[in-house]
Design a protein around this motif. Structure first.
Motif, mmCIF file in Angstrom:
data_model
loop_
_atom_site.group_PDB
_atom_site.id
_atom_site.type_symbol
_atom_site.label_atom_id
_atom_site.label_comp_id
_atom_site.label_asym_id
_atom_site.label_seq_id
_atom_site.Cartn_x
_atom_site.Cartn_y
_atom_site.Cartn_z
ATOM 1 N N ALA A 160 0.829 -1.218 0.000
ATOM 2 C CA ALA A 160 0.000 0.000 0.000
ATOM 3 C C ALA A 160 0.859 1.262 0.000
ATOM 4 C CB ALA A 160 -0.928 -0.008 1.216
ATOM 5 N N ASP A 161 2.059 1.167 0.563
ATOM 6 C CA ASP A 161 2.964 2.327 0.616
ATOM 7 C C ASP A 161 4.059 2.271 -0.454
ATOM 8 O OD1 ASP A 161 1.679 3.520 2.786
ATOM 9 O OD2 ASP A 161 2.862 2.385 4.243
ATOM 10 N N GLY A 162 4.077 1.214 -1.257
ATOM 11 C CA GLY A 162 5.211 0.960 -2.152
ATOM 12 C C GLY A 162 5.591 2.113 -3.057
ATOM 13 N N TYR A 163 4.604 2.734 -3.681
ATOM 14 C CA TYR A 163 4.909 3.815 -4.636
ATOM 15 C C TYR A 163 5.618 5.005 -3.985
ATOM 16 C CZ TYR A 163 2.197 1.742 -8.493
ATOM 17 O OH TYR A 163 1.748 0.937 -9.507
ATOM 18 N N LYS A 164 5.468 5.168 -2.670
ATOM 19 C CA LYS A 164 6.120 6.304 -1.996
ATOM 20 C C LYS A 164 7.646 6.204 -2.030
ATOM 21 C CE LYS A 164 2.311 6.736 1.326
ATOM 22 N NZ LYS A 164 1.906 6.390 2.711
ATOM 23 N N TYR A 165 8.150 5.016 -2.348
ATOM 24 C CA TYR A 165 9.592 4.795 -2.309
ATOM 25 C C TYR A 165 10.234 4.839 -3.695
ATOM 26 C CZ TYR A 165 8.681 3.719 2.508
ATOM 27 O OH TYR A 165 8.288 3.830 3.823
ATOM 28 N N VAL A 166 9.442 5.176 -4.699
ATOM 29 C CA VAL A 166 9.932 5.159 -6.079
ATOM 30 C C VAL A 166 10.380 6.562 -6.506
ATOM 31 C CG1 VAL A 166 9.311 4.722 -8.487
ATOM 32 C CG2 VAL A 166 8.408 3.235 -6.679
ATOM 33 N N ALA A 167 11.627 6.656 -6.989
ATOM 34 C CA ALA A 167 12.111 7.926 -7.540
ATOM 35 C C ALA A 167 11.701 8.082 -8.991
ATOM 36 C CB ALA A 167 13.635 7.998 -7.425
ATOM 37 N N GLY A 168 11.748 6.989 -9.724
ATOM 38 C CA GLY A 168 11.443 7.088 -11.143
ATOM 39 C C GLY A 168 11.542 5.747 -11.836
ATOM 40 N N TYR A 169 11.459 5.835 -13.160
ATOM 41 C CA TYR A 169 11.384 4.621 -13.969
ATOM 42 C C TYR A 169 12.318 4.733 -15.174
ATOM 43 C CZ TYR A 169 7.200 3.862 -11.176
ATOM 44 O OH TYR A 169 6.346 3.692 -10.115
ATOM 45 N N PRO A 235 4.353 -2.015 -6.588
ATOM 46 C CA PRO A 235 4.313 -1.934 -5.115
ATOM 47 C C PRO A 235 4.433 -3.294 -4.438
ATOM 48 C CG PRO A 235 2.204 -1.254 -6.088
ATOM 49 C CD PRO A 235 3.138 -1.498 -7.223
ATOM 50 N N GLN A 236 3.915 -4.341 -5.092
ATOM 51 C CA GLN A 236 4.039 -5.686 -4.516
ATOM 52 C C GLN A 236 5.495 -6.164 -4.525
ATOM 53 O OE1 GLN A 236 1.542 -4.978 -6.853
ATOM 54 N NE2 GLN A 236 -0.056 -4.863 -5.287
ATOM 55 N N LEU A 237 6.224 -5.806 -5.579
ATOM 56 C CA LEU A 237 7.640 -6.188 -5.644
ATOM 57 C C LEU A 237 8.446 -5.457 -4.571
ATOM 58 C CD1 LEU A 237 8.160 -6.288 -9.512
ATOM 59 C CD2 LEU A 237 8.265 -8.247 -7.946
ATOM 60 N N ILE A 238 8.095 -4.202 -4.312
ATOM 61 C CA ILE A 238 8.802 -3.450 -3.262
ATOM 62 C C ILE A 238 8.511 -4.071 -1.897
ATOM 63 C CG2 ILE A 238 8.865 -1.201 -2.081
ATOM 64 C CD1 ILE A 238 8.552 0.060 -4.926
ATOM 65 N N GLU A 239 7.275 -4.491 -1.697
ATOM 66 C CA GLU A 239 6.938 -5.175 -0.444
ATOM 67 C C GLU A 239 7.735 -6.477 -0.309
ATOM 68 O OE1 GLU A 239 2.754 -5.787 1.372
ATOM 69 O OE2 GLU A 239 3.123 -7.627 0.228
ATOM 70 N N TYR A 240 7.743 -7.250 -1.392
ATOM 71 C CA TYR A 240 8.412 -8.559 -1.386
ATOM 72 C C TYR A 240 9.909 -8.382 -1.101
ATOM 73 C CZ TYR A 240 8.858 -13.466 -3.118
ATOM 74 O OH TYR A 240 9.064 -14.808 -3.258
ATOM 75 N N ALA A 241 10.550 -7.509 -1.871
ATOM 76 C CA ALA A 241 11.997 -7.331 -1.725
ATOM 77 C C ALA A 241 12.356 -6.767 -0.349
ATOM 78 C CB ALA A 241 12.520 -6.401 -2.823
#
Ligand code: MN
Length: 287
Positions: A160-169, A235-241
Protein backbone atom coordinates in the motif's frame (compact mmCIF):
# COMPACT_ATOMS: atom_id res chain seq x y z
CA UNK A 1 11.63 15.38 -15.61
CA UNK A 2 13.79 13.10 -17.69
CA UNK A 3 17.33 12.92 -16.38
CA UNK A 4 20.12 11.27 -18.34
CA UNK A 5 23.82 10.60 -18.04
CA UNK A 6 25.90 10.71 -21.18
CA UNK A 7 29.37 10.80 -22.74
CA UNK A 8 32.04 11.02 -20.03
CA UNK A 9 29.62 11.15 -17.11
CA UNK A 10 27.78 14.35 -17.95
CA UNK A 11 24.30 14.96 -16.56
CA UNK A 12 21.49 16.08 -18.83
CA UNK A 13 17.83 17.02 -18.79
CA UNK A 14 15.97 15.54 -21.74
CA UNK A 15 13.68 17.97 -23.54
CA UNK A 16 12.03 16.31 -26.55
CA UNK A 17 14.79 15.26 -28.94
CA UNK A 18 17.38 17.40 -27.15
CA UNK A 19 19.50 17.23 -24.03
CA UNK A 20 20.45 20.23 -21.94
CA UNK A 21 23.73 19.84 -20.07
CA UNK A 22 23.11 20.27 -16.34
CA UNK A 23 26.34 18.69 -15.10
CA UNK A 24 26.85 21.75 -12.87
CA UNK A 25 23.85 20.59 -10.80
CA UNK A 26 26.04 17.76 -9.45
CA UNK A 27 27.76 20.44 -7.35
CA UNK A 28 24.88 20.14 -4.86
CA UNK A 29 25.99 16.60 -3.94
CA UNK A 30 27.77 16.20 -0.60
CA UNK A 31 31.47 15.31 -0.89
CA UNK A 32 31.39 11.65 0.16
CA UNK A 33 34.59 10.10 1.45
CA UNK A 34 35.78 6.57 1.97
CA UNK A 35 34.12 4.30 2.92
CA UNK A 36 31.62 5.24 0.25
CA UNK A 37 27.89 4.96 0.98
CA UNK A 38 25.96 1.88 -0.11
CA UNK A 39 23.40 4.03 -1.95
CA UNK A 40 23.63 6.07 -5.12
CA UNK A 41 24.51 9.68 -4.18
CA UNK A 42 22.67 11.27 -7.12
CA UNK A 43 19.41 9.42 -6.44
CA UNK A 44 19.72 9.97 -2.67
CA UNK A 45 19.85 13.72 -3.36
CA UNK A 46 17.57 13.73 -6.38
CA UNK A 47 15.26 16.56 -5.30
CA UNK A 48 18.18 18.92 -4.73
CA UNK A 49 19.82 17.93 -8.01
CA UNK A 50 16.56 18.38 -9.97
CA UNK A 51 15.95 21.75 -8.39
CA UNK A 52 19.41 22.98 -9.41
CA UNK A 53 19.09 21.29 -12.81
CA UNK A 54 15.92 23.24 -13.56
CA UNK A 55 17.70 26.55 -13.13
CA UNK A 56 20.85 25.44 -14.99
CA UNK A 57 18.93 23.93 -17.92
CA UNK A 58 17.40 27.22 -19.00
CA UNK A 59 20.79 28.59 -20.03
CA UNK A 60 22.13 25.38 -21.60
CA UNK A 61 22.18 24.99 -25.38
CA UNK A 62 20.22 21.96 -26.66
CA UNK A 63 22.27 18.99 -27.90
CA UNK A 64 20.58 16.37 -30.12
CA UNK A 65 19.94 13.15 -28.14
CA UNK A 66 21.19 11.14 -31.11
CA UNK A 67 24.60 12.80 -30.95
CA UNK A 68 25.53 11.53 -27.47
CA UNK A 69 26.47 8.21 -25.88
CA UNK A 70 23.82 7.47 -23.28
CA UNK A 71 25.03 5.90 -20.01
CA UNK A 72 22.98 4.26 -17.28
CA UNK A 73 20.96 7.01 -15.57
CA UNK A 74 21.97 5.46 -12.22
CA UNK A 75 25.74 5.21 -11.90
CA UNK A 76 26.14 3.34 -8.62
CA UNK A 77 23.15 1.25 -7.59
CA UNK A 78 23.77 -0.82 -4.48
CA UNK A 79 21.91 -3.72 -6.02
CA UNK A 80 19.90 -4.72 -9.05
CA UNK A 81 16.87 -6.67 -7.87
CA UNK A 82 15.21 -8.86 -10.48
CA UNK A 83 11.82 -10.52 -10.74
CA UNK A 84 11.83 -13.85 -12.57
CA UNK A 85 8.81 -15.12 -14.51
CA UNK A 86 6.54 -12.26 -13.46
CA UNK A 87 4.21 -12.46 -16.48
CA UNK A 88 2.02 -15.58 -16.78
CA UNK A 89 2.57 -15.93 -20.55
CA UNK A 90 6.34 -15.83 -20.06
CA UNK A 91 6.07 -18.53 -17.37
CA UNK A 92 4.01 -20.56 -19.85
CA UNK A 93 6.61 -20.23 -22.62
CA UNK A 94 9.44 -21.14 -20.23
CA UNK A 95 7.59 -24.30 -19.11
CA UNK A 96 6.95 -25.25 -22.77
CA UNK A 97 10.53 -24.87 -24.03
CA UNK A 98 13.46 -26.93 -22.77
CA UNK A 99 15.91 -24.42 -24.28
CA UNK A 100 14.49 -21.92 -21.79
CA UNK A 101 14.02 -24.05 -18.65
CA UNK A 102 16.88 -26.61 -18.98
CA UNK A 103 14.95 -28.88 -16.62
CA UNK A 104 15.79 -26.66 -13.68
CA UNK A 105 12.69 -26.81 -11.50
CA UNK A 106 13.27 -23.38 -9.96
CA UNK A 107 13.32 -21.83 -13.45
CA UNK A 108 9.77 -23.12 -13.95
CA UNK A 109 8.42 -22.08 -10.54
CA UNK A 110 6.04 -19.13 -10.16
CA UNK A 111 7.52 -15.97 -8.71
CA UNK A 112 5.80 -16.51 -5.34
CA UNK A 113 7.91 -19.69 -5.01
CA UNK A 114 11.02 -18.70 -6.97
CA UNK A 115 11.42 -15.35 -5.18
CA UNK A 116 13.73 -12.63 -6.46
CA UNK A 117 17.35 -12.68 -7.58
CA UNK A 118 20.17 -10.16 -8.02
CA UNK A 119 22.22 -9.18 -11.03
CA UNK A 120 25.78 -7.98 -10.36
CA UNK A 121 26.05 -4.18 -10.42
CA UNK A 122 29.14 -4.62 -12.63
CA UNK A 123 26.75 -5.79 -15.37
CA UNK A 124 25.21 -2.31 -15.64
CA UNK A 125 25.62 -0.19 -18.77
CA UNK A 126 23.69 2.46 -20.63
CA UNK A 127 22.18 1.98 -24.09
CA UNK A 128 25.03 3.80 -25.84
CA UNK A 129 27.57 1.34 -24.48
CA UNK A 130 25.98 -1.69 -26.13
CA UNK A 131 25.84 -5.34 -25.14
CA UNK A 132 28.97 -7.52 -25.37
CA UNK A 133 27.83 -11.14 -25.63
CA UNK A 134 29.75 -13.93 -23.94
CA UNK A 135 29.24 -17.67 -24.46
CA UNK A 136 27.98 -17.06 -27.98
CA UNK A 137 27.89 -20.81 -28.56
CA UNK A 138 24.93 -20.80 -26.15
CA UNK A 139 21.56 -19.10 -26.39
CA UNK A 140 21.65 -15.42 -25.33
CA UNK A 141 18.26 -13.75 -25.02
CA UNK A 142 16.82 -10.26 -24.69
CA UNK A 143 14.29 -9.50 -21.97
CA UNK A 144 12.61 -6.07 -21.87
CA UNK A 145 11.40 -4.95 -18.45
CA UNK A 146 10.04 -1.92 -16.64
CA UNK A 147 12.82 -0.78 -14.29
CA UNK A 148 12.03 0.97 -11.01
CA UNK A 149 14.58 3.24 -9.34
CA UNK A 150 14.17 3.33 -5.58
CA UNK A 151 14.22 6.86 -4.17
CA UNK A 152 14.47 6.37 -0.43
CA UNK A 153 15.33 3.69 2.08
CA UNK A 154 12.66 1.00 2.15
CA UNK A 155 12.57 -1.70 4.80
CA UNK A 156 9.51 -3.88 5.43
CA UNK A 157 7.33 -1.63 3.32
CA UNK A 158 3.73 -2.64 2.64
CA UNK A 159 2.47 -2.74 -0.94
CA UNK A 160 0.00 0.00 0.00
CA UNK A 161 2.96 2.33 0.62
CA UNK A 162 5.21 0.96 -2.15
CA UNK A 163 4.91 3.81 -4.64
CA UNK A 164 6.12 6.30 -2.00
CA UNK A 165 9.59 4.80 -2.31
CA UNK A 166 9.93 5.16 -6.08
CA UNK A 167 12.11 7.93 -7.54
CA UNK A 168 11.44 7.09 -11.14
CA UNK A 169 11.38 4.62 -13.97
CA UNK A 170 13.49 3.52 -16.92
CA UNK A 171 13.70 0.71 -19.45
CA UNK A 172 15.68 -2.30 -18.27
CA UNK A 173 17.12 -5.05 -20.45
CA UNK A 174 17.80 -8.27 -18.58
CA UNK A 175 20.17 -9.98 -21.00
CA UNK A 176 20.40 -13.68 -20.26
CA UNK A 177 22.51 -16.69 -21.15
CA UNK A 178 20.18 -19.70 -21.11
CA UNK A 179 21.39 -22.74 -19.26
CA UNK A 180 21.31 -24.69 -16.02
CA UNK A 181 23.36 -22.34 -13.81
CA UNK A 182 22.03 -19.94 -11.19
CA UNK A 183 20.27 -16.92 -12.72
CA UNK A 184 22.63 -14.53 -10.96
CA UNK A 185 25.57 -16.00 -12.90
CA UNK A 186 23.92 -16.31 -16.31
CA UNK A 187 22.50 -12.79 -16.15
CA UNK A 188 25.51 -10.93 -14.75
CA UNK A 189 28.21 -10.74 -17.45
CA UNK A 190 29.47 -7.18 -18.03
CA UNK A 191 26.86 -5.22 -20.05
CA UNK A 192 24.03 -7.73 -19.43
CA UNK A 193 22.03 -5.11 -17.49
CA UNK A 194 21.10 -2.18 -19.73
CA UNK A 195 19.33 0.76 -18.10
CA UNK A 196 18.08 3.74 -20.06
CA UNK A 197 17.54 5.78 -22.01
CA UNK A 198 17.02 8.05 -18.98
CA UNK A 199 15.32 8.21 -15.60
CA UNK A 200 11.76 9.52 -15.82
CA UNK A 201 10.65 10.88 -12.47
CA UNK A 202 7.66 9.10 -10.95
CA UNK A 203 5.37 12.14 -11.32
CA UNK A 204 5.53 11.77 -15.13
CA UNK A 205 4.20 8.20 -15.15
CA UNK A 206 0.42 8.29 -14.67
CA UNK A 207 0.06 4.56 -13.93
CA UNK A 208 3.11 2.25 -13.79
CA UNK A 209 0.62 -0.64 -13.81
CA UNK A 210 -0.59 0.21 -17.31
CA UNK A 211 2.37 0.81 -19.61
CA UNK A 212 2.89 -0.68 -23.06
CA UNK A 213 6.35 -2.19 -23.42
CA UNK A 214 7.95 -3.74 -26.47
CA UNK A 215 11.23 -4.72 -28.04
CA UNK A 216 12.35 -5.28 -31.62
CA UNK A 217 15.52 -6.86 -32.97
CA UNK A 218 16.74 -5.54 -36.32
CA UNK A 219 13.33 -3.92 -36.75
CA UNK A 220 11.38 -7.15 -36.13
CA UNK A 221 9.07 -7.03 -33.13
CA UNK A 222 9.78 -9.79 -30.60
CA UNK A 223 8.00 -8.79 -27.38
CA UNK A 224 4.93 -6.59 -26.93
CA UNK A 225 2.88 -6.47 -23.75
CA UNK A 226 1.65 -4.18 -21.01
CA UNK A 227 2.62 -3.92 -17.33
CA UNK A 228 -1.03 -4.62 -16.43
CA UNK A 229 -0.10 -8.28 -16.95
CA UNK A 230 2.56 -8.24 -14.23
CA UNK A 231 1.82 -10.97 -11.67
CA UNK A 232 3.42 -8.87 -8.90
CA UNK A 233 3.15 -5.17 -9.70
CA UNK A 234 5.60 -2.45 -8.70
CA UNK A 235 4.31 -1.93 -5.12
CA UNK A 236 4.04 -5.69 -4.52
CA UNK A 237 7.64 -6.19 -5.64
CA UNK A 238 8.80 -3.45 -3.26
CA UNK A 239 6.94 -5.18 -0.44
CA UNK A 240 8.41 -8.56 -1.39
CA UNK A 241 12.00 -7.33 -1.73
CA UNK A 242 11.97 -5.07 1.33
CA UNK A 243 10.70 -7.96 3.47
CA UNK A 244 14.08 -9.62 2.83
CA UNK A 245 16.50 -6.68 2.67
CA UNK A 246 16.63 -2.91 2.83
CA UNK A 247 16.25 -1.12 -0.48
CA UNK A 248 18.42 1.98 -0.72
CA UNK A 249 18.23 5.07 -2.94
CA UNK A 250 19.45 4.12 -6.39
CA UNK A 251 18.69 0.43 -6.04
CA UNK A 252 17.09 -0.78 -9.25
CA UNK A 253 14.21 -3.26 -9.42
CA UNK A 254 13.60 -4.80 -12.82
CA UNK A 255 10.10 -6.14 -12.80
CA UNK A 256 10.25 -9.15 -15.14
CA UNK A 257 9.77 -9.78 -18.82
CA UNK A 258 6.68 -10.66 -20.82
CA UNK A 259 6.49 -13.49 -23.35
CA UNK A 260 8.43 -13.43 -26.59
CA UNK A 261 12.02 -13.76 -25.37
CA UNK A 262 14.29 -14.76 -28.23
CA UNK A 263 17.96 -15.08 -29.13
CA UNK A 264 20.27 -12.22 -30.01
CA UNK A 265 23.67 -12.31 -31.65
CA UNK A 266 26.59 -10.03 -32.43
CA UNK A 267 25.60 -7.45 -35.05
CA UNK A 268 21.98 -7.20 -33.91
CA UNK A 269 20.42 -3.85 -33.05
CA UNK A 270 17.79 -3.87 -30.30
CA UNK A 271 15.10 -1.20 -30.03
CA UNK A 272 13.21 -1.14 -26.73
CA UNK A 273 10.30 1.12 -25.90
CA UNK A 274 8.12 1.75 -22.85
CA UNK A 275 5.17 4.11 -22.95
CA UNK A 276 5.76 7.46 -21.17
CA UNK A 277 9.49 6.64 -20.80
CA UNK A 278 10.90 6.56 -24.32
CA UNK A 279 12.79 4.43 -26.81
CA UNK A 280 16.37 3.22 -26.73
CA UNK A 281 18.56 1.57 -29.31
CA UNK A 282 21.24 -0.87 -28.17
CA UNK A 283 23.87 -2.51 -30.36
CA UNK A 284 24.99 -6.08 -29.76
CA UNK A 285 28.59 -7.24 -30.27
CA UNK A 286 30.81 -10.11 -29.24
CA UNK A 287 32.77 -9.61 -26.02
MN1 MN B 1 14.20 -10.90 -16.51
Amino acid sequence: MKLCRYNEGRLGVVDGDAIRDVTAALDVLPAYRYPLPSFDPLIANLDAVLSRARSVAAAAAPIPVRSVTLLSPVANPGKIVCAPVNYQKHLDEVRDDASLHHNVSMTMAPIQTAGLFLKATSALVGPGQGIALRKIDRRNDHEVELAVIIGRQANNVSAADGYKYVAGYAIGLDITIRGPEERSLRKSPDSYAVLGPWLVTADEIPDPGSLDLRIAVNGEQRQSSNTRYLILGVPQLIEYASAFYTLNPGDVVITGTPEGVSPIQPGDVITACIEHIGTMEVKVRAA
